[in-house]
Design a protein around this motif. Structure first.
Motif, PDB file in Angstrom:
ATOM      1  N   TRP A 105      12.437 -11.235   2.693  1.00 21.82           N
ATOM      2  CA  TRP A 105      11.822 -10.446   3.763  1.00 21.82           C
ATOM      3  C   TRP A 105      11.319  -9.092   3.270  1.00 21.82           C
ATOM      4  O   TRP A 105      10.572  -8.413   3.973  1.00 21.82           O
ATOM      5  N   LEU A 106      11.732  -8.700   2.065  1.00 24.36           N
ATOM      6  CA  LEU A 106      11.396  -7.371   1.564  1.00 24.36           C
ATOM      7  C   LEU A 106       9.888  -7.119   1.492  1.00 24.36           C
ATOM      8  O   LEU A 106       9.436  -6.048   1.909  1.00 24.36           O
ATOM      9  N   PRO A 107       9.050  -8.042   0.977  1.00 28.19           N
ATOM     10  CA  PRO A 107       7.611  -7.754   0.918  1.00 28.19           C
ATOM     11  C   PRO A 107       6.998  -7.462   2.288  1.00 28.19           C
ATOM     12  O   PRO A 107       6.196  -6.547   2.422  1.00 28.19           O
ATOM     13  N   ALA A 108       7.381  -8.264   3.299  1.00 19.62           N
ATOM     14  CA  ALA A 108       6.824  -8.043   4.633  1.00 19.62           C
ATOM     15  C   ALA A 108       7.277  -6.708   5.199  1.00 19.62           C
ATOM     16  O   ALA A 108       6.484  -5.963   5.791  1.00 19.62           O
ATOM     17  N   VAL A 109       8.567  -6.389   5.022  1.00 13.39           N
ATOM     18  CA  VAL A 109       9.088  -5.119   5.533  1.00 13.39           C
ATOM     19  C   VAL A 109       8.413  -3.945   4.837  1.00 13.39           C
ATOM     20  O   VAL A 109       8.033  -2.948   5.469  1.00 13.39           O
ATOM     21  N   LEU A 110       8.263  -4.047   3.507  1.00 17.20           N
ATOM     22  CA  LEU A 110       7.612  -2.970   2.760  1.00 17.20           C
ATOM     23  C   LEU A 110       6.154  -2.809   3.178  1.00 17.20           C
ATOM     24  O   LEU A 110       5.658  -1.679   3.298  1.00 17.20           O
ATOM     25  N   ALA A 111       5.460  -3.912   3.405  1.00 19.75           N
ATOM     26  CA  ALA A 111       4.055  -3.838   3.814  1.00 19.75           C
ATOM     27  C   ALA A 111       3.916  -3.102   5.139  1.00 19.75           C
ATOM     28  O   ALA A 111       3.044  -2.229   5.296  1.00 19.75           O
ATOM     29  N   VAL A 112       4.765  -3.433   6.096  1.00 16.59           N
ATOM     30  CA  VAL A 112       4.716  -2.763   7.400  1.00 16.59           C
ATOM     31  C   VAL A 112       5.058  -1.284   7.258  1.00 16.59           C
ATOM     32  O   VAL A 112       4.389  -0.414   7.844  1.00 16.59           O
ATOM     33  N   ALA A 113       6.074  -0.968   6.465  1.00 18.90           N
ATOM     34  CA  ALA A 113       6.486   0.421   6.291  1.00 18.90           C
ATOM     35  C   ALA A 113       5.397   1.242   5.607  1.00 18.90           C
ATOM     36  O   ALA A 113       5.106   2.378   6.015  1.00 18.90           O
ATOM     37  N   VAL A 114       4.787   0.675   4.575  1.00 16.24           N
ATOM     38  CA  VAL A 114       3.725   1.396   3.852  1.00 16.24           C
ATOM     39  C   VAL A 114       2.529   1.639   4.765  1.00 16.24           C
ATOM     40  O   VAL A 114       1.957   2.742   4.805  1.00 16.24           O
ATOM     41  N   LEU A 115       2.139   0.607   5.520  1.00 15.87           N
ATOM     42  CA  LEU A 115       1.014   0.774   6.424  1.00 15.87           C
ATOM     43  C   LEU A 115       1.302   1.836   7.476  1.00 15.87           C
ATOM     44  O   LEU A 115       0.447   2.691   7.773  1.00 15.87           O
ATOM     45  N   ALA A 116       2.491   1.801   8.052  1.00 15.01           N
ATOM     46  CA  ALA A 116       2.840   2.790   9.078  1.00 15.01           C
ATOM     47  C   ALA A 116       2.794   4.204   8.516  1.00 15.01           C
ATOM     48  O   ALA A 116       2.277   5.131   9.159  1.00 15.01           O
ATOM     49  N   ALA A 117       3.305   4.380   7.308  1.00 13.64           N
ATOM     50  CA  ALA A 117       3.319   5.710   6.695  1.00 13.64           C
ATOM     51  C   ALA A 117       1.911   6.192   6.366  1.00 13.64           C
ATOM     52  O   ALA A 117       1.580   7.371   6.577  1.00 13.64           O
ATOM     53  N   LEU A 118       1.080   5.281   5.859  1.00 11.89           N
ATOM     54  CA  LEU A 118      -0.262   5.677   5.437  1.00 11.89           C
ATOM     55  C   LEU A 118      -1.231   5.820   6.611  1.00 11.89           C
ATOM     56  O   LEU A 118      -2.261   6.492   6.482  1.00 11.89           O
ATOM     57  N   LEU A 119      -0.928   5.199   7.740  1.00 14.20           N
ATOM     58  CA  LEU A 119      -1.826   5.280   8.896  1.00 14.20           C
ATOM     59  C   LEU A 119      -1.612   6.542   9.716  1.00 14.20           C
ATOM     60  O   LEU A 119      -2.535   7.000  10.409  1.00 14.20           O
TER      61      LEU A 119
END
Length: 560
Positions: free
Chosen positions: A406-420
Motif C-alpha cells: 500500500w506504500l506507493p499509493a499512500v505516498l502518491a496521495v501524500a505527495v500530491l496533497a503536499a504539492l497541490l
C-alpha cells in the motif's frame, strides 16, 4: 457487447446507475436496500468532486483583480444587446456566445468580479461531476465482461471515477479558470460532456446519445472554436479501440461509427457561420508567435499545476496507460483510450499548425485538463488495485508485506496533497494574473489632477482602463476618435492625424501614459500616432514624475 457494458437505457439514470450497476438489484442477489445504497453511492461519486470544486473554486473568487481579458468581458457585456452583435461583426466573434450569456448574467448578478466569474465556477462544478462520470464509465467498459469488481471487493470503476473527479477538482488551473470571467471553463464543461456522451453512444448506438453528443460538440466549439479539436481526439480514441470480436450497434467504416461521423458533421455545419466569421477576424491573434521551448514548458506546467507537479502527474499518467494495457488488456474503451488522445491531440495540432500560422496559446487547450485528471486517476487506481490483490496475512511478516504494497499509493496521495496546496493558494492571488487593473485604477485615483491627459500606447491598451473605469474616465483622452460602442469595437478608435493630435495638445501640464507589456519595459512606439504622442511629450519638455507597475500594467506620469 454485453449488457454490462451498455448501461441503463434511461437517460435519467446516466449518473445514478452506471453500467457496472445494472445488475445491482434483487435479481443479482442483493436486497432492495443494498440496491438503493449502490445508486446513492453512484451519485456520491459525482457529487463529491463537484462539491470540492465548488469549495475550492468559490473560495476568494472575488479576491483577485480583474485583468485585461476580463475587462474585455466586462466592457462588452455592458453594451445593449444589439450593440453586442455589432461588436461581433467586427471583433471577438469567437466569444460571441459567451458575451450574450454574460449579458444576461450581468443583468441579474451585476458586474462585480465575483458575479462575472460565477458562471465559470458553475461550469467547472458541472465539469468535475462529468469528469468523475467519464472516468467511471470508461473504467466500466474496460472491465472484463464477467468482472464487476477487482481485488478484495474493490469497485474499480467507482474508484477511478472518484479519483479522476477529485484530481480535476483540486487541479490548480481548474481553480484559475473557475475564477476567470472568460469562456474557457464553459468550453471545458461541454468538452467533458461530449467525451462522456461518446462513451454512452459508442456502445449503445442509439441516435439519442449521438444527437446529445453532436449538441455537446457544437456547444464546445461555440464557446471556443479551438474546442472543436475534441473531435479529432475522439476520432483517435475510436481508432485505438478494438472490439475484440464484440459487436456494437450501427454501421461502421472500420472502427469509426457512421453515426459519429454524422454527429460531427452536424456540429461543424451548425458552426459554419461562426467559423467563417472567425476566419475573417484572424487579426485578433496576430500577436501570437511560433511556439518555443518555453511555451512547451509552460504547457506542461499549466496542465500539471506547477513545475514540481509535472513528474508526479507524468508518472501517474504512465500508470494509467500501463493499467489499460496490462490490467484491462485495452478493451473496447478504457480511461487511457479516451484520455490520452484528448490530452495529446489538440495541443499537438495547434503547435504543429503554429509553425505555419501561429494559432497556439496555452489557454486555447485548457479543455484538455480533464484528460490528465482521468489518466492520472486511472494510474492512481492502478496502484490501489495492486495493493488490493495482495492476500491478507495476519502474521507480523504478512502485515509488514501488506503495508509495503500500500506504500506507493499512500505516498502518491501524500505527495500530491503536499504539492497541490501551494499552487492552489497561489491561483487565488492577483499575482497569478498578468495585470492588476484594480491597483492601476487605485494609483490613478490617488494621483490624478484636474486637466490630466492620458495616452494609451499602443491604442489597444485602452482596455487597461475599463476594468475599474471611474478614475480613467476623468482623464482627458485627446487621442480618442470614437468610443468603443460608437465604433463597434472592443477599445474604440483613435484619430489618425498627427497634426490633429498636436492641435489638441494645448494647455497640457501632466500626461499619463498607460502601457502593458509582458516584458515589463516601456514599449517602443511602432505607429505614426504612437510616435507623435512621445514626440509631443519631448517637445513640451516633460519629464517622468513617477512610474508605477501593476502587474504588466505600467503607468508613467509625465509633467513639466
Amino acid at each position: 457487447m454485453p449488457d454490462t457494458d451498455i448501461g441503463s437505457p434511461d437517460p435519467a439514470t446516466t449518473f445514478a446507475a452506471e453500467p457496472g450497476d445494472v445488475a445491482s438489484g434483487p435479481a443479482a442477489g442483493l436486497t432492495p436496500a443494498a440496491g438503493i445504497w449502490r445508486r446513492r453511492r453512484g451519485w456520491l461519486i459525482v457529487a463529491i468532486p463537484a462539491a470540492v470544486t465548488l469549495v475550492l473554486g468559490g473560495y476568494q473568487i472575488g479576491g483577485p483583480s480583474l485583468w485585461r481579458d476580463e475587462a474585455y468581458t466586462k466592457d462588452a457585456i455592458a453594451r445593449p444587446f444589439g450593440q453586442i452583435f455589432v461588436l461581433l461583426g467586427h471583433q471577438d466573434a469567437v466569444h460571441g456566445a459567451y458575451y450574450l450569456l454574460m449579458h444576461v448574467v450581468a443583468a441579474v448578478l451585476g458586474t462585480s468580479a465575483a458575479a462575472l466569474r460565477f458562471p465559470s465556477l458553475c461550469a467547472m462544478v458541472i465539469a468535475s461531476g462529468f469528469v468523475a462520470a467519464t472516468g467511471r464509465r470508461a473504467a466500466t467498459l474496460a472491465l472484463a465482461p464477467d468482472a464487476g469488481r477487482n481485488g478484495r471487493g474493490l469497485d474499480v470503476p467507482a474508484l477511478t471515477g472518484l479519483l479522476s473527479g477529485l484530481l480535476f477538482a483540486t487541479a490548480p488551473y481548474m481553480t484559475y479558470y473557475a475564477q476567470m470571467a472568460r469562456s474557457y471553463a464553459i468550453e471545458t464543461m461541454f468538452a467533458v460532456i461530449a467525451s462522456y456522451l461518446l462513451l454512452r453512444a459508442w456502445p449503445d448506438g442509439r441516435w439519442r446519445w449521438w444527437l446529445g453528443y453532436a449538441a455537446a460538440v457544437a456547444l464546445t466549439g461555440l464557446f471556443n472554436i479551438f474546442g472543436l479539436l475534441i473531435v479529432a481526439a475522439h476520432g483517435i480514441t475510436l481508432l485505438l479501440t478494438d472490439a475484440r470480436g464484440q459487436t456494437t450497434p450501427g454501421r461502421r467504416i472500420g472502427r469509426i461509427p457512421l453515426r459519429w461521423l454524422a454527429a460531427c458533421g452536424v456540429a461543424v455545419i451548425v458552426l459554419g457561420p461562426l467559423l467563417g466569421l472567425a476566419s475573417r477576424q484572424q487579426g485578433q491573434i496576430a500577436w501570437l508567435h511560433r511556439p518555443t521551448l518555453n511555451a512547451m514548458e509552460r504547457l506542461l506546467t499549466n496542465l500539471a499545476g506547477s513545475r514540481p507537479l509535472i513528474a508526479p502527474f507524468a508518472l501517474l499518467a504512465l500508470g494509467g496507460l500501463l493499467a489499460a494495457w496490462l490490467a484491462d488488456h485495452w478493451r473496447p474503451l478504457n480511461p487511457a483510450a479516451i484520455a490520452l488522445p484528448w490530452l495529446v491531440v489538440p495541443p499537438f495540432v495547434l503547435v504543429a499548425v503554429s509553425f505555419v500560422k501561429p494559432v497556439y496559446y496555452v489557454r486555447y487547450i485548457e479543455f484538455c485538463l480533464p484528460a490528465l485528471a482521468i489518466l492520472a486517476g486511472a494510474g492512481l487506481t492502478g496502484l490501489i488495485r495492486l495493493a488490493a490483490v495482495t492476500p491478507l496475512r495476519w502474521s507480523r511478516r504478512g502485515r509488514w508485506r501488506l503495508g509495503l504494497t500500500w506504500l506507493p499509493a499512500v505516498l502518491a496521495v501524500a505527495v500530491l496533497a503536499a504539492l497541490l496546496a501551494g499552487p492552489q493558494q497561489a491561483m487565488r492571488q492577483t499575482a497569478a494574473r498578468p495585470d492588476n487593473l484594480r491597483l492601476a485604477s487605485a494609483i490613478v485615483a490617488a494621483h490624478e489632477q484636474p486637466g490630466d491627459v492620458v495616452f494609451y500606447l499602443p491604442a489597444t491598451m485602452h482596455v487597461l482602463g475599463t476594468g475599474y473605469p471611474a478614475p480613467f474616465a476623468r482623464l482627458r483622452d485627446i487621442a480618442r476618435n470614437k468610443s468603443a460602442i460608437a465604433s463597434g469595437t472592443l477599445t474604440g478608435t483613435e484619430i489618425t492625424s498627427p497634426a490633429l493630435l498636436k492641435s489638441r495638445f494645448t494647455d497640457v501640464r501632466r500626461v499619463w501614459v498607460v502601457t502593458g507589456a509582458s516584458t515589463y519595459k516601456f514599449p517602443k512606439a511602432s505607429t505614426p500616432m504612437g510616435k507623435e504622442k512621445l514626440a509631443l511629450l519631448a517637445g513640451a519638455g516633460m519629464r517622468i514624475l513617477h512610474r508605477w507597475q501593476a502587474g504588466e500594467v505600467m503607468l508613467t506620469l509625465y509633467g513639466t
